[in-house]
Design a protein around this motif. Structure first.
Motif, PDB file in Angstrom:
ATOM      1  N   ASP A 117      47.786  40.406  64.136  1.00  0.00           N
ATOM      2  CA  ASP A 117      47.278  41.445  63.234  1.00  0.00           C
ATOM      3  C   ASP A 117      46.054  40.957  62.466  1.00  0.00           C
ATOM      4  N   ARG A 118      46.105  39.693  62.009  1.00  0.00           N
ATOM      5  CA  ARG A 118      44.959  39.127  61.282  1.00  0.00           C
ATOM      6  C   ARG A 118      43.735  39.017  62.197  1.00  0.00           C
ATOM      7  N   LEU A 119      43.976  38.743  63.455  1.00  0.00           N
ATOM      8  CA  LEU A 119      42.876  38.613  64.419  1.00  0.00           C
ATOM      9  C   LEU A 119      42.186  39.965  64.621  1.00  0.00           C
ATOM     10  N   GLY A 120      42.943  41.045  64.604  1.00  0.00           N
ATOM     11  CA  GLY A 120      42.371  42.376  64.796  1.00  0.00           C
ATOM     12  C   GLY A 120      42.724  42.916  66.165  1.00  0.00           C
ATOM     13  N   SER A 121      42.527  44.198  66.323  1.00  0.00           N
ATOM     14  CA  SER A 121      42.856  44.823  67.604  1.00  0.00           C
ATOM     15  C   SER A 121      41.812  44.437  68.650  1.00  0.00           C
ATOM     16  N   PRO A 122      42.201  44.438  69.923  1.00  0.00           N
ATOM     17  CA  PRO A 122      41.228  44.146  70.980  1.00  0.00           C
ATOM     18  C   PRO A 122      40.023  45.084  70.941  1.00  0.00           C
TER      19      PRO A 122
END
Length: 179
Positions: free
Chosen positions: A59-64
């Protein structure tokens, strides 16, 4: 923990790869390598089997979609995209196609053009010049066709000239009376 060992991470990477299909090949490979390295490092800090921690990290990384959108942003002013080099065989094919060289250039244009297109296709976007190779191939075939037409015309003219020179001219001269 290894990136390949977690099914959540693998699903995330598959989704990222599918969404990243809109990017150029070199940029897609670069992006996937960066994200894999980042995830590998982050997973080393997560306790094994902690699904909640893995979900939080993703979630912290973000959506593709967000990652690909950021990677697809236009280049800021003053920066340049790397332009893949043009295949040298494609250039040579075009030049040999233009300069016929009595048919030898046409043969070289065909060989080099087909080889260049194969190399460009196998380079996965690292080379360009497919249109140059195609033009070289077309010019090569045109040159071969002209060579065949010239050979047929030469044989026709040779056959026509031999039939005209092969006929003998007979004259009818009356004998001169003696007397």
């Amino acid at each position: 923990m290894n990136v390949n060992a977690d099914p959540l991470v693998e699903g995330y990477l598959r989704h990222l790869e599918a969404v990243a299909a809109v990017l150029p090949e070199y940029r897609r490979a670069e992006l996937l390598a960066e994200i894999r390295a980042h995830l590998d490092e982050a997973l080393r800090q997560v306790p094994a089997g902690d699904e909640a921690a893995v979900r939080s990290m993703l979630d912290r990384l973000g959506s593709p979609e967000e990652i690909v959108a950021a990677a697809a942003d236009p280049v800021p002013a003053g920066q340049f995209f790397p332009v893949p080099p043009t295949n040298g065989l494609a250039i040579a094919s075009l030049l040999f196609g233009i300069f016929w060289l009595g048919g030898i250039g046409s043969l070289a244009a065909l060989v080099l053009g087909y080889r260049a297109r194969r190399e460009i296709r196998n380079s996965a976007g690292a080379q360009r010049g497919s249109s140059l190779a195609t033009i070289g191939i077309v010019l090569g075939w045109i040159g071969i066709a002209l060579l065949v037409l010239a050979a047929v015309a030469a044989l026709f003219l040779l056959a026509a000239s031999s039939t005209t020179t092969g006929t003998s001219v007979t004259s009818s001269v009356a004998p001169v009376p003696t007397g």
